[in-house]
Design a protein around this motif. Structure first.
Motif, short mmCIF file in Angstrom:
data_model
loop_
_atom_site.label_atom_id
_atom_site.label_comp_id
_atom_site.label_asym_id
_atom_site.label_seq_id
_atom_site.Cartn_x
_atom_site.Cartn_y
_atom_site.Cartn_z
N CYS A 119 -2.95 3.79 4.98
CA CYS A 119 -2.65 2.37 5.15
C CYS A 119 -3.20 1.87 6.49
N TYR A 120 -3.00 2.64 7.55
CA TYR A 120 -3.50 2.26 8.88
C TYR A 120 -5.00 1.99 8.82
N GLN A 121 -5.74 2.89 8.18
CA GLN A 121 -7.19 2.74 8.10
C GLN A 121 -7.58 1.52 7.26
N GLU A 122 -6.82 1.23 6.20
CA GLU A 122 -7.09 0.05 5.37
C GLU A 122 -6.91 -1.24 6.16
N ILE A 123 -5.85 -1.29 6.95
CA ILE A 123 -5.63 -2.48 7.79
C ILE A 123 -6.76 -2.59 8.81
N ARG A 124 -7.10 -1.49 9.46
CA ARG A 124 -8.12 -1.50 10.51
C ARG A 124 -9.47 -1.98 9.98
N LYS A 125 -9.88 -1.47 8.82
CA LYS A 125 -11.22 -1.81 8.33
C LYS A 125 -11.31 -3.23 7.76
N ILE A 180 0.83 -1.21 0.00
CA ILE A 180 0.00 0.00 0.00
C ILE A 180 0.86 1.25 0.00
N THR A 181 1.99 1.22 0.70
CA THR A 181 2.81 2.43 0.86
C THR A 181 3.97 2.49 -0.14
N SER A 182 3.94 1.65 -1.16
CA SER A 182 4.98 1.65 -2.20
C SER A 182 4.43 2.15 -3.52
N ASN A 183 5.29 2.84 -4.28
CA ASN A 183 4.92 3.19 -5.65
C ASN A 183 4.86 1.91 -6.49
N ARG A 184 3.82 1.78 -7.28
CA ARG A 184 3.69 0.66 -8.20
C ARG A 184 3.60 1.21 -9.61
N ALA A 220 2.25 5.64 -4.36
CA ALA A 220 2.14 5.11 -3.00
C ALA A 220 1.11 5.90 -2.19
N HIS A 221 0.39 5.20 -1.32
CA HIS A 221 -0.47 5.84 -0.33
C HIS A 221 0.35 6.15 0.92
N ASP A 222 -0.13 7.09 1.72
CA ASP A 222 0.60 7.41 2.95
C ASP A 222 0.24 6.41 4.06
N PHE A 223 0.98 6.49 5.18
CA PHE A 223 0.80 5.51 6.24
C PHE A 223 -0.50 5.70 7.00
N ALA A 224 -1.04 6.91 7.00
CA ALA A 224 -2.34 7.14 7.65
C ALA A 224 -3.44 6.40 6.89
N VAL A 232 6.15 -0.98 14.45
CA VAL A 232 6.10 -1.96 13.37
C VAL A 232 6.60 -1.36 12.06
N THR A 233 6.20 -0.12 11.77
CA THR A 233 6.55 0.52 10.51
C THR A 233 7.82 1.38 10.60
N LYS A 234 8.52 1.30 11.71
CA LYS A 234 9.75 2.06 11.90
C LYS A 234 10.74 1.74 10.79
N GLY A 235 11.34 2.80 10.23
CA GLY A 235 12.36 2.61 9.21
C GLY A 235 11.81 2.30 7.82
N GLN A 236 10.47 2.31 7.69
CA GLN A 236 9.90 2.10 6.35
C GLN A 236 10.03 3.43 5.57
N LYS A 237 9.20 3.65 4.61
CA LYS A 237 9.45 4.75 3.67
C LYS A 237 8.94 6.10 4.15
N GLU A 238 8.37 6.16 5.31
CA GLU A 238 7.81 7.42 5.82
C GLU A 238 8.85 8.16 6.65
#
Length: 204
Positions: A171-177, A156-160, A165-169, A198-204
């Motif tokens: 992404c958080y909501q997508e996982i939650r729902k 979700i947070t990567s360019n394809r 890419a979507h932002d982590f906020a 969990v997302t420490k050091g990722q692309k944000e």
């Protein structure tokens, strides 16, 4: 710490991490859009396993499986992996074969064959609507349920090739729902409760 065949310090033992890094680098070279994906997913998977309090051997086993979760894409044609246009139904079927191909690859190794079921099931869904076998709930190995969430976070947070890419906020909501449908609700809640770690050091 428990003895673990994947991280033995015996100078005569096989360095599995080195071998696995070579394999995943080969996959990154084949599919530039997912370069670094396996490393990021394995990093997140490691943190989730630690948060959930798994034993050292189980942490290492699931961590290694996360490194190798997409190894089956080696058996998918480059023209499909790197296609910019929407995939045809036939091409989607080729993509969806990668968990089975990955499991078959690992089954050839005496030392890595115990990881094959985790790799096979990382695209199964908690509600049984995933692939390749429609397994559901606790019939899906816990390692695969963890990798599924971490895999989605990175996707979700990567360019394809077909979207930004979507932002982590978001992404958080997508996982939650999707807890209880796509994702194990207990594992997912651990991830959400420790999101920054969990997302420490990722692309944000």
């Amino acid at each position: 710490m428990e003895s673990c065949k994947y991280c033995s310090t015996d100078e005569n033992s096989i360095d599995y991490h080195e071998i696995i890094e070579c394999i995943t680098c080969a996959l990154d070279a084949k599919d530039p859009y997912t370069a670094g994906h396996s490393q990021r997913v394995s990093d997140m998977t490691l943190r989730v396993c630690q948060i959930m309090g798994f034993k050292d051997h189980d942490i290492e086993r699931i961590h290694i499986a996360a490194h190798l979760h997409d190894i089956g894409k080696i058996g998918v044609p480059d023209s499909v992996l790197n296609k910019v246009e929407p995939l045809t139904d036939e091409e989607w079927q080729l993509i969806r074969r990668h968990p089975q191909i990955g499991a078959e690859i690992l089954s050839k190794s005496t030392h890595l064959s115990e990881l094959k079921d985790i790799v096979l099931c990382h695209h199964e869904r908690y509600d049984g609507k995933g692939y390749p076998n429609g397994r559901k709930g606790c019939d899906i190995p816990i390692g695969a349920r963890i990798i599924a969430i971490c895999d989605s976070i990175d996707a979700i947070t990567s360019n394809r090739c077909y979207r930004r890419a979507h932002d982590f906020a978001y992404c958080y909501q997508e996982i939650r729902k999707n807890l209880g449908t796509m994702y194990d609700p207990i594992v997912g809640q651990y991830v959400l409760d420790h999101w920054k770690w969990v997302t420490k050091g990722q692309k944000e």
